[in-house]
Write a protein that holds these residues in place. Structure first.
Motif, mmCIF file in Angstrom:
data_model
loop_
_atom_site.group_PDB
_atom_site.id
_atom_site.type_symbol
_atom_site.label_atom_id
_atom_site.label_comp_id
_atom_site.label_asym_id
_atom_site.label_seq_id
_atom_site.Cartn_x
_atom_site.Cartn_y
_atom_site.Cartn_z
ATOM 1 N N UNK A 96 0.837 -1.203 0.000
ATOM 2 C CA UNK A 96 0.000 0.000 0.000
ATOM 3 C C UNK A 96 0.872 1.252 0.000
ATOM 4 N N UNK A 97 0.229 2.375 -0.313
ATOM 5 C CA UNK A 97 0.938 3.650 -0.260
ATOM 6 C C UNK A 97 1.032 4.351 -1.587
ATOM 7 N N UNK A 98 0.706 3.647 -2.658
ATOM 8 C CA UNK A 98 0.612 4.289 -3.965
ATOM 9 C C UNK A 98 -0.788 4.885 -4.095
ATOM 10 N N UNK A 99 -1.105 5.522 -5.213
ATOM 11 C CA UNK A 99 -2.495 5.956 -5.405
ATOM 12 C C UNK A 99 -3.478 4.809 -5.241
ATOM 13 N N UNK A 100 -3.040 3.595 -5.554
ATOM 14 C CA UNK A 100 -3.830 2.403 -5.287
ATOM 15 C C UNK A 100 -2.986 1.421 -4.479
ATOM 16 N N UNK A 101 -3.459 0.199 -4.345
ATOM 17 C CA UNK A 101 -2.712 -0.840 -3.665
ATOM 18 C C UNK A 101 -2.756 -2.079 -4.548
ATOM 19 N N UNK A 102 -1.805 -2.975 -4.363
ATOM 20 C CA UNK A 102 -1.747 -4.172 -5.199
ATOM 21 C C UNK A 102 -1.067 -5.301 -4.443
ATOM 22 N N UNK A 103 -1.372 -6.552 -4.799
ATOM 23 C CA UNK A 103 -0.717 -7.678 -4.150
ATOM 24 C C UNK A 103 0.740 -7.792 -4.565
ATOM 25 N N UNK A 104 1.543 -8.396 -3.698
ATOM 26 C CA UNK A 104 2.922 -8.717 -4.050
ATOM 27 C C UNK A 104 2.882 -9.669 -5.247
ATOM 28 N N UNK A 105 3.698 -9.429 -6.259
ATOM 29 C CA UNK A 105 3.679 -10.300 -7.442
ATOM 30 C C UNK A 105 3.858 -11.773 -7.084
ATOM 31 N N UNK A 401 -4.224 3.140 20.230
ATOM 32 C CA UNK A 401 -5.302 2.372 19.590
ATOM 33 C C UNK A 401 -5.961 3.197 18.492
ATOM 34 N N UNK A 402 -6.185 4.489 18.760
ATOM 35 C CA UNK A 402 -6.773 5.362 17.739
ATOM 36 C C UNK A 402 -5.862 5.451 16.515
ATOM 37 N N UNK A 403 -4.562 5.515 16.739
ATOM 38 C CA UNK A 403 -3.626 5.558 15.615
ATOM 39 C C UNK A 403 -3.666 4.248 14.836
ATOM 40 N N UNK A 404 -3.752 3.131 15.551
ATOM 41 C CA UNK A 404 -3.817 1.834 14.890
ATOM 42 C C UNK A 404 -5.065 1.737 14.008
ATOM 43 N N UNK A 405 -6.189 2.216 14.502
ATOM 44 C CA UNK A 405 -7.427 2.193 13.723
ATOM 45 C C UNK A 405 -7.269 3.038 12.462
ATOM 46 N N UNK A 406 -6.650 4.195 12.600
ATOM 47 C CA UNK A 406 -6.442 5.069 11.442
ATOM 48 C C UNK A 406 -5.544 4.409 10.406
ATOM 49 N N UNK A 407 -4.527 3.681 10.868
ATOM 50 C CA UNK A 407 -3.628 2.981 9.942
ATOM 51 C C UNK A 407 -4.379 1.892 9.186
ATOM 52 N N UNK A 408 -5.265 1.169 9.867
ATOM 53 C CA UNK A 408 -6.057 0.134 9.201
ATOM 54 C C UNK A 408 -6.958 0.765 8.142
ATOM 55 N N UNK A 409 -7.614 1.849 8.502
ATOM 56 C CA UNK A 409 -8.514 2.513 7.558
ATOM 57 C C UNK A 409 -7.765 2.972 6.305
ATOM 58 N N UNK A 410 -6.557 3.505 6.506
ATOM 59 C CA UNK A 410 -5.776 3.988 5.366
ATOM 60 C C UNK A 410 -5.264 2.829 4.508
ATOM 61 N N UNK A 411 -4.741 1.785 5.162
ATOM 62 C CA UNK A 411 -4.164 0.668 4.423
ATOM 63 C C UNK A 411 -5.208 -0.141 3.685
ATOM 64 N N UNK A 412 -6.394 -0.289 4.280
ATOM 65 C CA UNK A 412 -7.424 -1.136 3.689
ATOM 66 C C UNK A 412 -8.457 -0.342 2.900
ATOM 67 N N UNK A 413 -8.331 0.981 2.926
ATOM 68 C CA UNK A 413 -9.239 1.854 2.175
ATOM 69 C C UNK A 413 -10.694 1.576 2.525
#
Length: 503
Positions: A96-105, A401-413
């Motif tokens: 994750x972290x690009x405009x989108x996300x993708x699986x490892x090849x 915990x709030x930071x962890x939730x925010x990271x999940x939301x960002x990583x999983x969109x």
């Protein structure tokens, strides 16, 4: 030597194991199996070390380590846990972290692609990155196979996009270290030879993928603490004295009983020599383990099985001068385990884990997507996620915990707030570096040489074996076997290993 002499010697031998993680439990088991009297100390209130669990709204979940590599399967089977083994429900890992996300090849090793033109590779590195990676095939073969540094090797041959978008997220996400700290041949065994033979990094990876060994992670139904429970049960069967919540303050030398023995070669010494040439029990200077409020505990041998910082303290107190530690090591981390009510995660939008491109972002493991048994136990719409964050000293649990939730939301969109959190657990960990870190083998050997100057002292654990349950187990068995050999035979002959004699 007669079996009765071995049994007598084993029963007269006392061993102290300091540390109740997997390494310490395995070491205690190996000692107890030959009849040694074993006392194990664990400073925490529970056994297991990094293999720990947490209870979230009645659900038992792994709090740190959640799986093992195939190398630990022999121990799992020996403990009668074969029926509890479960495979990964999905081995998809997303970046994750690009405009989108993708699986490892799919066709990649340590993130290095076998074909930079493949759709799942270009999805992450783009056409520009694919053209740059193709130059790998045009590089002069004379430079091939001579670069140990994984980051320099990949960046030099395939370019920054392959390094930053494919390789770095995996080394950081899995182990918390940079590619520049990784030994290429240790991370991908045989890579240098294949490079020299085939002339390109992508070609080498493609060749190695043909006969790649099984590295699929496995777990145990009910969580990895099932392994800890089984080891603890065996120690109880062997009457090992297990003391939790007790910290060993110091390891030191006790008295030298050899001073009371008749001089070697005299009639008196020959008269007291046991049958078969066995040495008298405790003919070497025993060790002591000092515990607050108790008399020092005497032992013929001590196994230090604690994390690195505590091991250094204990070894220094025992007079062991360790080489200066220059190893790159993962920084301390806060591991936050969340139980959330989030039906939006039902489709596992990021597979079993999401690793970010950004070095300062968090890695997220979707545990209920990775392990089917856990998803069943959690119930519909409820998910377990484990978030690894840089360790914080000031913020309280609610902030982390709030930071962890925010990271999940960002990583999983997905939309996710703290209101979705049913329960959470925070653990501070001191991660061990993998064995693939540059110079690990040499540093581990230097530690072992230093410890060997103090006969009867042994060190085991992930910090010297390398991260991972499989490596920790194999190292603890090997080092404990060497110690048993010395205590039972006292010959230094590695061609005659200590017999596996059960009392």
């Amino acid at each position: 030597m007669a079996e009765s002499d071995l049994l007598s010697r084993a029963r007269a031998t006392r061993v102290v194991v300091i540390g109740g993680g997997v390494a310490g439990l395995v070491a205690a088991r190996e000692c107890a199996r030959v009849g040694f009297a074993v006392t194990l100390f664990e400073s925490a209130e529970h056994l297991g070390g990094a293999v720990a669990d947490a209870e979230l709204d009645g659900l038992r979940v792994d709090a740190v380590a959640d799986s093992y590599a195939p190398g630990a399967q022999a121990l799992i089977d020996d403990l009668g846990l074969g029926d509890a083994v479960v495979p990964l429900a999905t081995d998809d890992v997303w970046i994750t972290g690009l405009p989108g996300a993708a699986p490892v090849p799919a066709d990649a090793l340590a993130g290095i692609p076998a074909n930079p033109w493949a759709d799942d590779v270009r999805r992450l590195i783009g056409w520009r990155g694919a053209w740059r990676a193709y130059l790998d095939k045009l590089r002069p073969p004379l430079t091939i196979g001579r670069q140990a540094n994984l980051g320099a090797l990949v960046g030099g041959r395939m370019g920054a996009r392959v390094l930053d978008r494919l390789v770095a997220p995996l080394t950081r996400g899995v182990y918390g270290i940079e590619p520049s700290d990784v030994d290429a041949d240790a991370a991908v065994p045989g890579l240098s030879t294949a490079l020299t033979r085939l002339g390109s990094l992508s070609g080498a990876v493609g060749d190695l993928l043909v006969d790649a060994p099984d590295k699929a992670r496995r777990s145990l139904r009910g969580g990895m603490t099932t392994l800890v429970d089984a080891l603890a049960a065996e120690l109880a069967d062997y009457a090992v004295d297990v003391r939790v919540g007790v910290r060993v303050e110091k390891v030191g030398r006790g008295f030298d009983t050899r001073a009371t023995q008749p001089p070697e070669g005299t009639r008196a010494s020959r008269a007291t020599q046991p049958p078969g040439g066995a040495r008298p029990a405790r003919a070497t200077s025993p060790w002591t383990a000092e515990v607050a409020g108790e008399e020092p505990i005497e032992a013929d041998a001590v196994v230090v099985a604690t994390p690195r910082t505590e091991a250094h303290r204990l070894l220094a107190g025992a007079g062991v001068v360790l080489p200066r530690n220059t190893a790159p090591a993962p920084a301390p981390a806060d591991v936050v385990t969340l139980l959330v009510d989030a039906p939006a995660l039902d489709g596992a939008p990021r597979g079993g884990a999401a690793y970010p491109i950004a070095a300062d972002a968090a890695s997220v493991v979707h545990a209920t997507a990775a392990w089917e048994w856990l998803a069943v136990d959690a119930g519909p719409g409820r998910h377990v996620l484990r978030v690894r964050l840089p360790a914080e000293t000031a913020p309280d649990d609610d902030v982390i915990i709030a930071r962890a939730v925010a990271e999940v939301a960002a990583a999983f969109a997905v939309p996710l707030t703290v209101d979705a959190v049913i329960a959470a657990h925070r653990a501070r960990v001191e991660p061990a570096a993998p064995a693939s870190v540059l110079g690990h083998a040499d540093r581990a050997e230097a530690v072992r040489r230093a410890v060997a100057k103090a006969p009867g002292l042994t060190v085991v654990g992930a910090w010297v074996a390398g991260a991972g349950i499989a490596r920790t187990v194999a190292d603890a068995v090997a080092e404990t076997d060497r110690m048993r050999h010395a205590l039972l035979w006292d010959s230094g002959d590695e061609n005659h290993p200590a017999p596996d004699v059960n009392p």
